[in-house]
Design a protein around this motif. Sequence first.
Motif, PDB file in Angstrom:
ATOM      1  N   MET A   1      20.843   0.812  -9.467  1.00  0.00           N
ATOM      2  CA  MET A   1      20.553   0.546 -10.877  1.00  0.00           C
ATOM      3  C   MET A   1      19.251  -0.230 -11.017  1.00  0.00           C
ATOM      4  SD  MET A   1      22.372   1.893 -13.239  1.00  0.00           S
ATOM      5  CE  MET A   1      21.662   0.881 -14.551  1.00  0.00           C
ATOM      6  N   TYR A   2      19.007  -1.144 -10.090  1.00  0.00           N
ATOM      7  CA  TYR A   2      17.757  -1.910 -10.157  1.00  0.00           C
ATOM      8  C   TYR A   2      16.655  -1.109  -9.474  1.00  0.00           C
ATOM      9  CZ  TYR A   2      19.950  -6.064 -12.106  1.00  0.00           C
ATOM     10  OH  TYR A   2      20.586  -6.942 -12.949  1.00  0.00           O
ATOM     11  N   SER A   3      16.167  -0.103 -10.190  1.00  0.00           N
ATOM     12  CA  SER A   3      15.066   0.737  -9.706  1.00  0.00           C
ATOM     13  C   SER A   3      14.266   1.200 -10.915  1.00  0.00           C
ATOM     14  CB  SER A   3      15.600   1.938  -8.920  1.00  0.00           C
ATOM     15  OG  SER A   3      16.341   2.804  -9.764  1.00  0.00           O
ATOM     16  N   ALA A   4      13.090   1.761 -10.649  1.00  0.00           N
ATOM     17  CA  ALA A   4      12.187   2.179 -11.733  1.00  0.00           C
ATOM     18  C   ALA A   4      12.426   3.615 -12.178  1.00  0.00           C
ATOM     19  CB  ALA A   4      10.741   2.002 -11.294  1.00  0.00           C
ATOM     20  N   ILE A   5      13.489   4.232 -11.657  1.00  0.00           N
ATOM     21  CA  ILE A   5      13.808   5.598 -12.071  1.00  0.00           C
ATOM     22  C   ILE A   5      14.153   5.615 -13.556  1.00  0.00           C
ATOM     23  CG2 ILE A   5      15.476   7.478 -11.773  1.00  0.00           C
ATOM     24  CD1 ILE A   5      15.765   6.563  -8.859  1.00  0.00           C
ATOM     25  N   LYS A   6      13.670   6.642 -14.253  1.00  0.00           N
ATOM     26  CA  LYS A   6      13.934   6.751 -15.681  1.00  0.00           C
ATOM     27  C   LYS A   6      15.068   7.734 -15.971  1.00  0.00           C
ATOM     28  CE  LYS A   6       9.427   5.504 -17.647  1.00  0.00           C
ATOM     29  NZ  LYS A   6       8.323   5.961 -18.510  1.00  0.00           N
ATOM     30  N   ILE A   7      15.963   7.348 -16.849  1.00  0.00           N
ATOM     31  CA  ILE A   7      17.012   8.223 -17.370  1.00  0.00           C
ATOM     32  C   ILE A   7      16.953   8.145 -18.889  1.00  0.00           C
ATOM     33  CG2 ILE A   7      19.499   8.618 -17.579  1.00  0.00           C
ATOM     34  CD1 ILE A   7      19.845   7.775 -14.728  1.00  0.00           C
TER      35      ILE A   7
ATOM     36  N   TYR B   1      16.241  -0.332 -14.201  1.00  0.00           N
ATOM     37  CA  TYR B   1      16.333  -1.790 -14.085  1.00  0.00           C
ATOM     38  C   TYR B   1      16.364  -2.469 -15.452  1.00  0.00           C
ATOM     39  CZ  TYR B   1      11.211  -2.189 -14.787  1.00  0.00           C
ATOM     40  OH  TYR B   1       9.929  -2.142 -15.292  1.00  0.00           O
ATOM     41  N   GLU B   2      15.776  -1.815 -16.471  1.00  0.00           N
ATOM     42  CA  GLU B   2      15.840  -2.370 -17.819  1.00  0.00           C
ATOM     43  C   GLU B   2      17.270  -2.345 -18.351  1.00  0.00           C
ATOM     44  OE1 GLU B   2      13.092   0.121 -19.884  1.00  0.00           O
ATOM     45  OE2 GLU B   2      11.318  -1.063 -19.312  1.00  0.00           O
ATOM     46  N   LEU B   3      17.985  -1.255 -18.045  1.00  0.00           N
ATOM     47  CA  LEU B   3      19.390  -1.153 -18.440  1.00  0.00           C
ATOM     48  C   LEU B   3      20.249  -2.139 -17.649  1.00  0.00           C
ATOM     49  CD1 LEU B   3      19.714   2.751 -18.608  1.00  0.00           C
ATOM     50  CD2 LEU B   3      19.442   1.183 -20.516  1.00  0.00           C
TER      51      LEU B   3
END
Length: 295
Positions: free
Chosen positions: A115-121, A127-129
């Motif tokens: 979850m703590y990664s820069a991948i976008k969904i 990481y923002e979520l």
Amino acid sequence: MDGIINVLKPPGMTSFDVVGFLRRVLKTTKIGHTGTLDPAAVGVLPVCIGKATKIIEFMTDKDKVYRAEMTLGISTDTQDGLGNIISQRPVGVSADEIIRVFNDFTGKQQQIPPMYSAIKINGKKLYELARKGITVERKPRDIEIHFLRILNVFHDNRVLFDVGCSKGTYIRTLCSDIGDKLGTGAHMSFLVRLDAGGFNIKDSITVEEIEDYAIKGVLERYVTPIDKAFSDYGSYVVDDPHEKKLLNGCSIEITGKGFIDGELIRIYNRNNVFIALGTVTIKSGKVLLKSKKCF
């Protein structure tokens, strides 16, 4: 300046910070890194400058080598030492058990990104979520662990190891997954990238050295030419008429043996100047070459 600088990223700096620093030092906006390193991690961060930015997409596909430390018994929400502890378990495993489980994690496999990664969904970085306490489902990714070499088994519940892996591999997730399989939990407590696509840590330079060399006007000595980043590829020299056709996007027929359909090769003109990366196509017994990226 066109080429790649092998930067030794320090802890506490993001990969984007390094790029921003180099933009200021080199007074250029045409610059980009070839693969994110976590802020706490250190090691090789190849940075492309000028025309070399065209090869970033190829550089990110290359394999990486890391040295990591895994601490057993403690799991964190970020899977590294910077996160909040979410569980603590006793460490009642032997060195032989650790070695056996490590061996289970070599080869092709799937890994769920943290979850703590820069991948976008849906346009949002994970990481923002995660910082808002939101967890979303992530699709597993295909990765490959080429090797795992344990350097120090079991010192103060820590395991030091080297790992060679494909692009997209999260070493902290690897540590967490190994810890879960051992039944102890684990997190990554240290990470250094030793090699990225052939750029090795022994040849890297610090941000302080880069600034000093730029002031002295000698930084170009430490810039790797674009074609050297693909020294493991084959090469082909073309004459003037074929050079013109290639640079205009046309395919040309070439001669020679050992070409593989779909492979990328370096293309040079008759003056031995690197002009393009090209794709080989074998069709009806003919070997065709077409430029993919021109320089």
